[in-house]
Design an enzyme around this catalytic site. Structure first.
Site, PDB file in Angstrom:
ATOM      1  CB  THR A  89      21.685 -36.055  -2.078  1.00  0.00           C
ATOM      2  OG1 THR A  89      20.598 -36.952  -2.267  1.00  0.00           O
ATOM      3  CG2 THR A  89      21.635 -34.969  -3.134  1.00  0.00           C
ATOM      4  CB  SER A 142      11.712 -39.705   5.822  1.00  0.00           C
ATOM      5  OG  SER A 142      12.357 -38.499   5.456  1.00  0.00           O
ATOM      6  NE  ARG A 159      18.843 -25.610  -5.946  1.00  0.00           N
ATOM      7  CZ  ARG A 159      19.969 -26.158  -6.396  1.00  0.00           C
ATOM      8  NH1 ARG A 159      21.007 -25.368  -6.678  1.00  0.00           N
ATOM      9  NH2 ARG A 159      20.059 -27.460  -6.562  1.00  0.00           N
ATOM     10  CD  GLU A 198      -1.317  -2.354   2.064  1.00  0.00           C
ATOM     11  OE1 GLU A 198      -2.115  -3.084   2.669  1.00  0.00           O
ATOM     12  OE2 GLU A 198      -0.074  -2.549   2.067  1.00  0.00           O
ATOM     13  CB  ALA A 238      14.416 -35.285 -12.048  1.00  0.00           C
ATOM     14  CG  LEU A 277      22.350 -27.787  -2.063  1.00  0.00           C
ATOM     15  CD1 LEU A 277      21.998 -28.209  -0.641  1.00  0.00           C
ATOM     16  CD2 LEU A 277      21.485 -28.506  -3.071  1.00  0.00           C
ATOM     17  CG  LEU A 287      12.807 -36.449  -1.743  1.00  0.00           C
ATOM     18  CD1 LEU A 287      13.114 -36.851  -3.181  1.00  0.00           C
ATOM     19  CD2 LEU A 287      12.135 -35.082  -1.702  1.00  0.00           C
ATOM     20  CB  CYS A 291      -0.866  -0.507   5.328  1.00  0.00           C
ATOM     21  SG  CYS A 291       0.850  -0.876   4.906  1.00  0.00           S
TER      22      CYS A 291
END
Length: 360
Positions: free
Chosen positions: A213, A308, A201, A66, A172, A221, A306, A102
């Site tokens: 990984t 988990s 990211r 605003e 993927a 990353l 993933l 605002c």
């Protein structure tokens, strides 16, 4: 304080109202990655069907949507504010924080009409600005494209109402359902998809990978393929298997290291978090992010990590690249149940966005 949803004084929503509110949403998205833990908010000011000002919350601690919208109005149009309508994707703030309320700014400029997509869900606001505007004689309309507005601030809602970050799972997988091969780096998605991931990211508060990984891919990353700041990095390494010289430990960027015992061979900048009960690892990760006011987390693997999150129901969105490559044997992709699915073509890849059956 009990928050009750306030009703609109005027349910006659016009096509211009929707057009102006969609512009608010477009503007709000421009603040992604720079305003956490605040919500994304956009504002548009119109006078007799013509837009004379617009703005969005650009950076945490600085002016809200605003404020920026009013400041964008040219000097020759300032007098028109007394006959204008301001559209806002979220109820204006009511309290003093990093910036003044605002709602008081709107009243100061005597803007007679306010159209709001949705009421603020937090107790600090929770309809109080709407009530104050109406008590001051301002015409207030609430609920224009509300469902879309809720999606816009879902990270904010998850953190401030449900007290955990919004969790995004990303992976993927091959055409035959594999995510990779043991102890071998396998690139499945195309360069366009990879660049898109770097954009994601830049929009999220933190990013997490597991031990395997980190060892196999030696990832950075970061957002090196896109502009914007890199997320806070989190890595799990229960038994100190990741070499000290890996990128996560040697580039000086903020990183949280979840482990069982203190590691003594680190350089400065690595924050170590000791996990006593590894059955409670995920809740401890979430607590760490809450303490740092990180409104979102993107989990980039591997498959065990993933899965988990999926098994414990700790996810809100999954972004899955389905590629045409065939692996034949390897690590199976995570198994997930979902209620909403949208798909896009990203080059030769298919991107599926899956959402859990939850209301934010």
């Amino acid at each position: 304080m009990k928050i009750e949803k306030l009703k609109s004084q005027d349910t006659n929503i016009t096509s211009f109202d929707e057009l102006a509110m969609r512009r608010c949403f477009e503007l709000a998205e421009l603040g992604a990655g720079n305003i956490s833990p605040n919500p994304k908010v956009g504002a548009v000011i119109s006078h007799k069907g013509k837009i004379i000002g617009e703005g969005f919350h650009q950076k945490y601690g600085e002016g809200h949507a605003e404020v920026n919208a009013i400041q964008s109005v040219t000097p020759q149009d300032l007098s028109k504010l007394k006959e204008a309508t301001i559209y806002v994707s979220l109820e204006p703030c009511f309290h003093f924080g990093k910036t003044p309320p605002c709602v008081d700014l709107i009243l100061k400029h005597q803007i007679p009409s306010v159209v709001i997509a949705m009421q603020d869900p937090t107790s600090k606001v929770g309809g109080q600005s709407i009530e104050k505007l109406r008590a001051s004689g301002v015409k207030v309309q609430v609920g224009v494209l509300e469902a879309e507005a809720r999606q816009l601030i879902r990270r904010f809602t998850q953190l401030h109402i449900h007290e955990r970050p919004y969790i995004i799972l990303k992976w993927a997988q091959s055409a035959d359902g594999f995510i990779g091969k043991p102890n071998e780096q396998v690139w499945l998605s195309n360069p366009i998809s990879k660049r898109l991931v770097h954009q994601w990211r830049a929009e999220e508060g933190a990013i997490l990978v597991g031990t395997n990984t980190a060892i196999v891919d030696n990832p950075q990353l970061t957002t090196r393929l896109y502009f914007g700041k890199s997320p806070l990095r989190l890595v799990i390494d229960k038994n100190h298997k990741i070499p000290r010289g890996h990128r996560l430990f040697s580039d000086g960027l903020p990183t949280i290291y979840f482990t069982r015992t203190t590691r003594t061979d680190f350089v400065a900048g690595i924050e170590q978090v000791l996990v006593k009960d590894w059955n409670e690892l995920l809740p401890q990760i979430i607590t760490s992010l809450k303490n740092k006011k990180k409104h979102s987390l993107i989990v980039e693997g591997g498959a065990q990590l993933l899965q988990s999150f999926i098994n414990r129901g700790l996810w809100d969105e999954a972004r899955v690249f389905k590629t045409k490559k065939v692996v034949e044997q390897g690590i199976q992709a995570p198994q997930i149940s979902y209620s909403i699915k949208n798909s896009w073509a990203i080059g030769q890849d298919q991107l599926d966005i899956l959402r859990a059956n939850k209301t934010l």
